[in-house]
Structure formats: C-alpha cells, structure tokens
Design an enzyme around this catalytic site. Structure first.
Site, PDB file in Angstrom:
ATOM      1  N   ILE A 145      11.277  -3.957  -0.805  1.00 23.97           N
ATOM      2  CA  ILE A 145      11.602  -4.127   0.393  1.00 23.97           C
ATOM      3  C   ILE A 145      10.444  -5.323   1.035  1.00 23.97           C
ATOM      4  CG2 ILE A 145      12.144  -3.492   3.167  1.00 23.97           C
ATOM      5  CD1 ILE A 145      14.149  -2.664   1.041  1.00 23.97           C
ATOM      6  N   ILE A 146       9.537  -4.823   0.902  1.00 25.07           N
ATOM      7  CA  ILE A 146       8.184  -5.476   1.357  1.00 25.07           C
ATOM      8  C   ILE A 146       7.337  -5.765   0.067  1.00 25.07           C
ATOM      9  CG2 ILE A 146       8.223  -4.788   3.968  1.00 25.07           C
ATOM     10  CD1 ILE A 146       5.921  -2.987   3.101  1.00 25.07           C
ATOM     11  N   GLU A 150       4.140  -1.435  -4.988  1.00 23.68           N
ATOM     12  CA  GLU A 150       5.075  -1.832  -6.040  1.00 23.68           C
ATOM     13  C   GLU A 150       5.316  -2.957  -6.465  1.00 23.68           C
ATOM     14  OE1 GLU A 150       6.792   1.103  -7.461  1.00 23.68           O
ATOM     15  OE2 GLU A 150       5.629   2.192  -6.183  1.00 23.68           O
ATOM     16  N   HIS A 212       9.267   3.184   4.654  1.00 24.43           N
ATOM     17  CA  HIS A 212       8.614   4.216   3.594  1.00 24.43           C
ATOM     18  C   HIS A 212       7.218   4.199   4.004  1.00 24.43           C
ATOM     19  CE1 HIS A 212       6.472   5.880   0.436  1.00 24.43           C
ATOM     20  NE2 HIS A 212       7.895   6.286   0.080  1.00 24.43           N
ATOM     21  N   GLU A 243       5.230   7.603   5.661  1.00 22.08           N
ATOM     22  CA  GLU A 243       3.905   7.494   5.121  1.00 22.08           C
ATOM     23  C   GLU A 243       2.918   6.637   5.720  1.00 22.08           C
ATOM     24  OE1 GLU A 243       4.143   7.885   0.987  1.00 22.08           O
ATOM     25  OE2 GLU A 243       5.598   9.107   0.942  1.00 22.08           O
ATOM     26  N   LEU A 270      15.904   0.766   0.262  1.00 25.50           N
ATOM     27  CA  LEU A 270      16.913   0.352  -0.416  1.00 25.50           C
ATOM     28  C   LEU A 270      18.196   1.701  -0.854  1.00 25.50           C
ATOM     29  CD1 LEU A 270      18.411  -2.067  -2.315  1.00 25.50           C
ATOM     30  CD2 LEU A 270      17.046  -1.064  -4.290  1.00 25.50           C
ATOM     31  N   VAL A 271      17.598   2.821  -1.071  1.00 21.66           N
ATOM     32  CA  VAL A 271      18.573   3.923  -1.502  1.00 21.66           C
ATOM     33  C   VAL A 271      18.313   4.946  -0.444  1.00 21.66           C
ATOM     34  CG1 VAL A 271      18.021   3.651  -3.859  1.00 21.66           C
ATOM     35  CG2 VAL A 271      16.551   5.296  -2.834  1.00 21.66           C
ATOM     36  N   HIS A 275      13.675  10.923   0.665  1.00 21.20           N
ATOM     37  CA  HIS A 275      13.217  10.429   2.220  1.00 21.20           C
ATOM     38  C   HIS A 275      14.135  10.664   3.291  1.00 21.20           C
ATOM     39  CE1 HIS A 275       9.032   9.989   0.674  1.00 21.20           C
ATOM     40  NE2 HIS A 275       9.240   8.840  -0.089  1.00 21.20           N
TER      41      HIS A 275
HETATM   42 CO    CO Z   1       7.986   7.894  -1.286  1.00 18.06          CO
END
Ligand code: CO
Length: 335
Positions: A145-146, A150, A212, A243, A270-271, A275
């Site tokens: 996403i950003i 990752e 997230h 978080e 995305l999913v 969370h």
């Molecule tokens: Co997580």
C-alpha cells in the site's frame, strides 16, 4: 456514497491529479551538472519504478514474465477475492506474459504450507525460479500500500537478482508519488478509488480507515492521507492504524469533538485478514469495535480488503503497466 459528495470529490481529485498522469514511471533525473555520479548516487536518484539488469545478457532471447509480490494471508477466502483477483486483473491486462506470485511474509508462507499444503514462494525463490526457467526479463509488481518495510524488502530482493536478468523492473506500491515535481498525487488517486466503497454518511457518522502502521518512516503517509482527505472535503473520514500512529486513542477524542455517534470501520489493507477480522471487528474487549462501543459509539465493520475494490485493482494494473513499460524502455540494461 451520496451524489453531491461524489461530484465534489471527483472535481477536487481531478484538480489534484491534473496533467500529471503518465509521469508516474519517469524517474527523477540527476542534474546534468553532476559530472561524477557514482553508482550509489545514481541508485539514490532512481526514484519511482526501479530498473536494473545485466548488460552482458543483452544478446539473450527475450522471455518476459510478470511477478506479483504480496504480503500474503492465511485467510483463503479473502486471498481469492483480493490478492488473486488483482493477479487476474494484471493477467487480463498483459495476456502475452505469464504472471507469477510470491509472498513477502515468511511467517504466512510457513502457515499456508502447514495449514493447506500450498507452497508459496518468497520473492527470492520466485526470482531464482524465473531465472532458472529461462526468463530473461521480469516486471515485478508490488501490492504494498505504501513504500514501507515490505516494499524495501521487495526492492532489495529484486536488486540482488539484477545480474541474473537482461532487464528487471519493480513497480511502485499503490501510493508513492504525492503530487510533487509534476508527479501524480497517488494519495488522491487512492482516495478516489476508495470513494466507491464508502457508505453514505449522515451528520453524526464517520468512517474510520484502518491502516496497518509501521515503525518505518513511511508511517508518515497516514498523515498525508488525512491531509488529502481534508483537501477533498471528506470530513467524515479518519485514518488510524493498528501498529502505528495515529492509533485509535488518537482518533477517539476527535470523533467526540465533532459529535460523531456512529462509525464504520474499514481496513485500508489489501486483504481482510487477521487485522480486520480480529483486531478491528473481533469480539474481544480490546478489538477496535469493542473499544469504540465501550465509548458509546454505534459501530459497524466493512470486512473487505482493498483488493475487492475494482478501482483499486485498476490502480494496481496501472502499476503493473508502468513496470512493464519500464522494462520495454530498458534497452541495454543499465546496472
Ligand atoms: Co500485521
């Protein structure tokens, strides 16, 4: 979402995205006055779609693949509706190339293997396999996403395989450029894509967008998203994260200040995995839903990942297009 709001949003978003379409793939150019650019300086200046490759392989046959990198999820149902739906959209847009996938979460890879006996690959394993199977060119598409941790991992993994390919490219994530230096405002593009899934909002209603959150400096994107929300006049949208900051405690006082009584929780992930199902909407007293209810709010939850939104999928197809285009313009690949 009501029609007035939609019109207002489209007009404002058009203004913010003006004239900058198509520039997403063009990288930052070092000034011609820099006569002694070192590899590190050149790499640091390669903002945007990353490209690399081994010039010694220039004579090899062109065999191109697309590799999609997702964080991954153990939730099978959302996996099909989100990650695989995005992969299918990319596949339809690029029928000439095989589309492969890898997961960046090694923990998810282990869990999917144990739970379902399905062996998902890491980015390194997937790149290794592509090279071993004779692919000489690969466009790698990040479903992040950003540009956080990752995405850094994607970038470093791809860079390590540059020697094995004639040409290799890595897309930018969903949001990257922020409307500076003639580049598109991809935060606004994202909000425009999101607008189709927003419920109609009454005067005492808000939508809380659950991000997230990360200790990576890219956590600052959430402040930019909230800023563009303000610019677009979408005053009932509030970003918070699981978080990072802002968190739920940051947002609750603002909801009270503005007289909000009903909220919809909506993941901007995305999913809709752990969370969303547990942290956001679960029955535990410390879930976001329970905490807001304890504060007197009426809460509903939107349990769909962004991958279910066709407008968001279209943005990822655009990112894939940009990575493929970067591959095509890479003549004799620069190292
Ligand atoms: Co997580």
């Amino acid at each position: 979402m009501d029609q007035d709001l939609k019109i207002q949003l489209n007009a404002a978003a058009d203004r913010l995205c003006r004239a900058s379409e198509g520039l997403a793939a063009s990288a930052y150019a070092l000034s011609e006055d820099v006569k002694t650019a070192t590899p590190a300086l050149r790499e640091a200046a390669s903002i945007g779609v990353w490209t690399g490759g081994n010039p010694a392989l220039a004579g090899w046959e062109n065999r191109t693949a697309v590799l999609v990198l997702a964080f991954g999820t153990t939730y099978r149902e959302t996996r099909a509706k989100t990650i695989e739906a995005v992969e299918d959209a990319i596949r339809r847009a690029h029928p000439d190339f095989p589309v492969f996938e890898a997961y960046t979460s090694h923990i998810i890879i282990d869990r999917v293997w144990k739970k379902e006996g399905i062996r998902k690959l890491t980015p390194e394993e997937a790149l290794e396999r592509l090279a071993a199977e004779g692919y000489t060119r690969a466009a790698v598409v990040s479903l992040d996403i950003i540009p956080g941790l990752e995405y850094d991992y994607n970038r470093l993994a791809v860079r390590r395989y540059a020697d094995r390919f004639q040409a290799l490219s890595l897309s930018t994530p969903l949001m990257y450029y922020q409307g500076t230096e003639g580049r598109p405002d991809q935060v606004v593009e994202f909000l425009r894509a999101l607008s189709g899934q927003l419920p109609p909002a009454g005067p005492e209603e808000a939508v809380l967008l659950m991000a997230h959150g990360t200790p990576h400096p890219a956590n600052a994107y959430y402040a930019v998203i909230q800023d563009r929300i303000r610019e677009l006049g979408l005053n009932h949208l509030f970003v918070y994260s699981v978080e990072g900051r802002p968190d739920l405690d940051d947002v609750i006082p603002r909801l009270k200040e503005t007289g909000i009584r009903r909220v919809t929780l909506m993941p901007i992930m995305l999913v809709a995995g752990d969370h969303a199902v547990n942290d956001m909407a679960g029955p535990d007293p410390d879930s976001h839903k329970s905490r807001l209810e304890a504060e007197g709010f009426a809460v509903s939850a939107w349990l769909h990942g962004l991958g279910e939104n066709p407008a968001v999928r279209a943005l990822y197809v655009k990112r894939a297009d940009e990575a493929v285009a970067a591959l095509r313009t890479l003549g004799t690949a620069e190292k």
